[in-house]
Design an enzyme around this catalytic site. Structure first.
Site, mmCIF file in Angstrom:
data_model
loop_
_atom_site.group_PDB
_atom_site.id
_atom_site.type_symbol
_atom_site.label_atom_id
_atom_site.label_comp_id
_atom_site.label_asym_id
_atom_site.label_seq_id
_atom_site.Cartn_x
_atom_site.Cartn_y
_atom_site.Cartn_z
ATOM 1 N N ASP A 97 0.821 -1.214 0.000
ATOM 2 C CA ASP A 97 0.000 0.000 0.000
ATOM 3 C C ASP A 97 0.856 1.265 0.000
ATOM 4 O O ASP A 97 2.032 1.247 0.359
ATOM 5 C CB ASP A 97 -0.889 0.034 1.240
ATOM 6 N N ASP A 98 0.209 2.378 -0.377
ATOM 7 C CA ASP A 98 0.689 3.750 -0.165
ATOM 8 C C ASP A 98 1.757 4.226 -1.140
ATOM 9 O O ASP A 98 2.318 5.305 -0.962
ATOM 10 C CB ASP A 98 1.222 3.955 1.259
ATOM 11 N N HIS A 127 -6.052 2.928 -3.989
ATOM 12 C CA HIS A 127 -6.018 3.021 -2.527
ATOM 13 C C HIS A 127 -6.463 4.409 -2.058
ATOM 14 O O HIS A 127 -5.990 4.911 -1.041
ATOM 15 C CB HIS A 127 -4.594 2.719 -2.043
ATOM 16 N N HIS A 151 -5.714 9.181 1.000
ATOM 17 C CA HIS A 151 -5.627 8.272 2.137
ATOM 18 C C HIS A 151 -6.353 8.826 3.367
ATOM 19 O O HIS A 151 -5.818 8.818 4.488
ATOM 20 C CB HIS A 151 -4.160 7.973 2.473
ATOM 21 N N TYR A 153 -6.832 2.141 5.903
ATOM 22 C CA TYR A 153 -7.038 1.619 7.256
ATOM 23 C C TYR A 153 -7.991 0.410 7.289
ATOM 24 O O TYR A 153 -8.363 -0.050 8.358
ATOM 25 C CB TYR A 153 -7.569 2.706 8.204
ATOM 26 N N HIS A 190 3.540 -2.549 3.028
ATOM 27 C CA HIS A 190 3.557 -1.166 2.564
ATOM 28 C C HIS A 190 4.798 -0.885 1.732
ATOM 29 O O HIS A 190 5.835 -1.534 1.887
ATOM 30 C CB HIS A 190 3.449 -0.208 3.750
#
Length: 336
Positions: free
Chosen positions: A57-58, A108, A112, A149, A201
């Site tokens: 992610d991210d 995603h 965020h 989350y 991540h």
């Protein structure tokens, strides 16, 4: 006389060699076929216990994404990259690098946020802006969405579905975001079983360092890194053709918005990676296509269109009568 005998001996040896050539060639062919079969059997055995999905992610992040991709490629692993839209927009070259490295690119959100604090319109904006950012960067049109989350509800899932996105959470949390070390991340991966998904991540050096050990652990347990099925939401074997942004495809089809009117909109698809392609375009009910150009099209069902080159190049388009559904079509590209 001696010269004649020598010549005869040479001819005899040559004849023996020539007569044996077909047999030798046949033996070599058989040997090659056996090797091929053994390689195929070994590959099947490697994945005898199924597939798991490694997800990050991210990203993409200029400080670590290249290291992550290099580590994954060196280990022979493929993964799903859940990118934020703002990072994709800021680092389009890294999105393209993810695709080139054989990764699947997914949504995603754009910034965020805690999505459940947003209105339905704001949720839709977060998702649609990310779709556009990833597509513009060469990542194709994502079909998977992971809520920040892991927070989701029916409203958010509806907003995702309206854009053709399947909501994906995870089965195993690496805890890299919570300071887990490399050994802990490797240990978490050791619990994965067939069909399961692991959360990691993009931005942590400890996560990158875990990759060789994760790869070795999967091999030792007869598991392979696979893709996430947009139909079931589970890890499955990679397909020969994939959704754009979904590596495994031998070509990439990228969607771009065209003109929009109250009752219809135009869409344009650009194909890269091949000049001999087949693009499957899936529309959403109650949409219908009123016109197409620059491709030869056939229909598999009411909402599924197949497009092939017709001499007009690698870009084609269509007009969609949306019937109240503005969702972009999803695309799959394969080389033919």
């Amino acid at each position: 006389m001696r010269r004649s005998l020598a010549a005869a001996a040479v001819l005899a040896v040559a004849g023996t060699l020539l007569s044996g050539a077909p047999a030798m060639a046949k033996a070599e062919t058989a040997k090659a076929e056996r090797a091929k079969a053994e390689t195929a059997a070994a590959a099947a055995a490697d994945c005898a216990n199924g597939y798991v999905a490694l997800t990050y992610d991210d990203g993409p992040n200029p400080g670590n994404t290249t290291n992550l991709l290099n580590a994954l490629r060196s280990a022979g692993l493929r993964a799903t990259m859940f990118n934020t839209g703002q990072n994709a927009a800021a680092n389009p070259g890294l999105v393209a690098a993810q695709v080139s490295a054989g990764m699947w690119v997914a949504n995603h959100s754009y910034t965020h946020p805690h999505m459940l604090t947003l209105s339905a319109a704001q949720m839709s904006s977060e998702l649609s802006r990310t779709q556009s950012a990833i597509s513009s960067a060469g990542g194709g049109t994502p079909v998977l969405f992971r809520p920040p989350y892991g927070e989701t509800n029916a409203t958010l899932q509806s907003a995702a579905s309206a854009l053709g996105l399947r909501t994906i959470i995870w089965d195993v949390d690496s805890q890299d975001w919570n300071g887990a070390g490399t050994a802990q991340i490797v240990q978490a991966a050791s619990t994965l079983t067939n069909g399961q998904i692991m959360l990691m991540h993009d931005q942590y050096a400890t996560t990158v360092a875990a990759i060789p050990q994760i790869a070795a652990g999967l091999r030792s347990r007869g598991l392979c890194a696979g893709m996430i099925s947009p139909s079931t939401g589970r890890a499955v074997a990679p397909t020969s053709g994939g959704t754009p942004g979904t590596p495994g495809a031998t070509c990439t089809a990228t969607y771009a918005e065209g003109q929009k009117w109250s009752d219809r909109f135009n869409g344009q698809v650009t194909v890269t990676g091949s000049s001999n392609w087949t693009v499957t375009v899936t529309f959403r009910s109650p949409q219908r296509v009123s016109a197409t150009w620059n491709a030869a099209v056939t229909w598999n069902s009411t909402y599924v269109m197949t497009a092939r080159p017709n001499g007009g190049g690698n870009t084609f388009g269509f007009t969609v009568m949306h019937g109240g559904n503005w969702t972009w079509p999803s695309l799959t590209c394969t080389e033919t």
